[in-house]
Design a protein around this motif. Sequence first.
Motif, short mmCIF file in Angstrom:
data_model
loop_
_atom_site.label_atom_id
_atom_site.label_comp_id
_atom_site.label_asym_id
_atom_site.label_seq_id
_atom_site.Cartn_x
_atom_site.Cartn_y
_atom_site.Cartn_z
N GLN A 6 -1.39 -0.96 -4.12
CA GLN A 6 -2.67 -0.26 -4.08
C GLN A 6 -2.40 1.14 -3.55
O GLN A 6 -1.75 1.31 -2.52
CB GLN A 6 -3.68 -0.96 -3.18
CG GLN A 6 -5.03 -0.22 -3.16
CD GLN A 6 -6.00 -0.79 -2.14
OE1 GLN A 6 -5.63 -1.02 -1.00
NE2 GLN A 6 -7.23 -1.02 -2.57
N LYS A 24 -6.95 0.24 -8.76
CA LYS A 24 -5.72 0.22 -7.96
C LYS A 24 -5.65 1.40 -7.00
O LYS A 24 -4.59 1.77 -6.52
CB LYS A 24 -4.50 0.23 -8.87
CG LYS A 24 -4.28 -1.10 -9.59
CD LYS A 24 -2.84 -1.26 -10.00
CE LYS A 24 -2.57 -2.68 -10.50
NZ LYS A 24 -1.15 -2.90 -10.79
N ARG A 59 0.85 -1.19 0.00
CA ARG A 59 0.00 0.00 0.00
C ARG A 59 0.89 1.24 0.00
O ARG A 59 1.84 1.33 0.78
CB ARG A 59 -0.91 0.02 1.23
CG ARG A 59 -1.97 -1.06 1.25
CD ARG A 59 -2.57 -1.18 2.65
NE ARG A 59 -3.25 0.04 3.07
CZ ARG A 59 -4.56 0.26 2.92
NH1 ARG A 59 -5.31 -0.64 2.33
NH2 ARG A 59 -5.11 1.37 3.36
#
Length: 473
Positions: free
Chosen positions: A345, A368, A311
């Motif tokens: 992401q 995404k 992330r």
Amino acid sequence: MFDRKEGFQKAIELLRAGGAIGILSDQHAGDQGLWVPFFGKLASTSPLPALLAKRTGAALVGVAVYTNGRARWRMVVTEPLETNRESVELLTTQATEMIAQQIRRAPEDWFWVHNRWKTPRPNFLLARYKRGVYLPPDLSPGDLKSFRILIRASNWLGDSVMSVPAVRAIKRGRPDAHITIAAPAKIASIWKLIPEVDEIVALPDKSLLSATRLIRQQPHLDVAILFPNSMRAAVEAWLSGIPRRVGYRGHSRSWLLNQIIRESRERGPLEQQVNHYLRIAQECGAAVREDDAPVRRDPVQEFTRPLSQLRIGLCHGSEYGPAKRWLPERFAEAAAAIAAQSSAQWVLFGTKSDAAAGAAIAATLGNKCLNRIGQTTLEQLIDELRACHALLTNDTGTMHLAALLGVPVVAIFGSTEPRLTAPLGNGHVILRHQVECSPCFLRECPIDFRCMKAVSVQEVIDAVLSILPGSAS
């Protein structure tokens, strides 16, 4: 009678010859004292009785005179303290406790009743005192009566993070320090991350009287340390009746302060904003350590971030103004290129005013991207940043918060100066092109925005990839 101005040689000779000396032991000995508990509260105590006993081998006894009746008194002499094997510090503590016991027995016979616990000026933090603080082995700092310090924190998230090293140094300044942070309600929860903070007062945004009322509701406060230079912060402390009020002069408020911190007069390279706050701690007597320096990277705690769920946070806005914001379309282009090269992401952060540009970035990234702009409280922002492996951002409060949480940052600077407000710690990447008009510190660029346009998309891509887990660097 021996005059202390003539030294202690005559007293030493008398004791070595078998004589006796009476000393009225002072519990407000100033800079020359040893700070030991007196009725459970630290007091600067003269170590002279212990020093003379150790130097000469004389017995150290307590003597008290109690009233028996009209014109009748009784003198009581204690058993001698063990001086051969004990330190000067422990003997001073034992002698002070002996005096406290005598006072408890007959407080009406206490001869010397001035305030023994005056707040020293300027060094009420005791870390740099010559003789320091001594606690006996059977006493912990939690057993002491607290020396209560109110720290009026900054009104801005980024400045609050940059003041954390100073708060740590202040807390470390004395073992009985109880730190209460007074901060605007919208950012008060950040201080829950700092274990050195004992209590938090969340102040209303506009009402001075409400803020003062909340501060006055606290138990007796010994000192107020004001991080903001604003007049309002000084008025809050003054109206709250806090006896010692410490801060920089700022905004013609010196009449409201009774301990003024001197601005640095040294001319040289720009210094990190964190040093502005550390100077306050130093001027109050704190010892600033190496790990309080701006290069410190000491997360509040370690967070586990699974690499299978990579992330990356993105904060494209800035509350200060558009001059601090890299171009949104370039953010989108860089994020899309990184997403194409990894399984990352993206999580978008920002305020409601960033929503329009954020929606365009989110549309570019598609599935995404998780768009959290305008949807998080500060507590939720903290939780979501903790789950990130990196943050791409402008010079923002979110940048500083991520650094505090141990999240590596790629920060793009334009109108502001990294030497002043770069994220604290190591492992961050600063992208900035020096142009002839920077830093201007303006909210809006009056010309062609050349400082931000000079930062290329490829530079940003390379910087973000370099700090992701598993990168070559």
